[in-house]
Design a protein around this motif. Sequence first.
Motif, PDB file in Angstrom:
ATOM      1  N   ASN A   1     -17.554   3.650   4.340  1.00  0.00           N
ATOM      2  CA  ASN A   1     -16.321   3.332   3.617  1.00  0.00           C
ATOM      3  C   ASN A   1     -16.001   4.322   2.506  1.00  0.00           C
TER       4      ASN A   1
ATOM      5  N   ASP B   1      -3.567   3.835   3.130  1.00  0.00           N
ATOM      6  CA  ASP B   1      -2.905   2.526   3.258  1.00  0.00           C
ATOM      7  C   ASP B   1      -1.417   2.689   3.529  1.00  0.00           C
TER       8      ASP B   1
ATOM      9  N   ASP C   1     -11.610   3.535   6.000  1.00  0.00           N
ATOM     10  CA  ASP C   1     -11.232   2.330   5.267  1.00  0.00           C
ATOM     11  C   ASP C   1     -11.991   2.421   3.947  1.00  0.00           C
TER      12      ASP C   1
END
Length: 280
Positions: free
Chosen positions: A149, A201, A215
């Motif tokens: 991540n 995003d 992500d």
Amino acid sequence: MMNNKKYTAFNQGLFNVFDAQSMPYKKDQSFAHFALTDALITYAGAHEQPLLHFWQTDPLVILGMMDTKIGRFKQALPIFEEYQHQVIVRNSGGLAVVSDPGVLNVSLIYPSKEERLSIDRGYEYMLDFIQETFYPIYPYEIKAYEITNSYCFGDYDLSIDGRKIAGISQRRIKDGVAIMLYISINGDQKKRAQMLKKFYDRGLDGSEPSGRYPDIHPEVMTTLEEAYGTPLSVNEVKSRMLRHFDWQKGTYDGEMNRYYLEALEKMQRRNRRVFGEDFV
């Protein structure tokens, strides 16, 4: 500038050191670092000379070509202006990273002609170099494995206690190879990660291949200063790194300048294709 350290694999020979603080190409701003890296790779191969390259930038987002393929790329670009960061597309693989005065970019550059340096060995050279620089002087070992991540995730993410501090990539040109590292020394790593999280995003529209883009969870990344709990400057880190080499200051001759100008033109063309002819 010489030391008596017994050689290990990554530092065999006399290295020429190039530092952006003394390069003659500052007028070209952020492009200069990437063009010079390509010039140094070509030079290392032509002269069978290992090199070490240090550089920093003003606040800058460095995109990979894959980042330009996201569904809402142009709609996401204003994020960087909101954070007062410039943006360019680099000439090597991977995804977006952030550069600023608290991030040190380091390249180990080797000739790779007679005995071709493998990709895996190149990564191991950089890992050995960073581990020897900081451990066991500081209390936590630096390890290499994917921090999923984080931004620009990969098998050779470097981390301390599970939090990413650095990433490694490679670039190969003719008979030379650069193993390139960005390492977050100090500064606001949470803000760096939040900026790229907002970019993805806003920019990803669901049409992209699954798993290709990060992500981002900002809490999985940190800086050396935060991880070690002690003030740490970029100059201090560079000084510590140089202790592992026999080295001399590199010089910018006519041949280097020719390689540089060729690489600079390619960088400018690439970025004009992405951002338009008025870019640069």
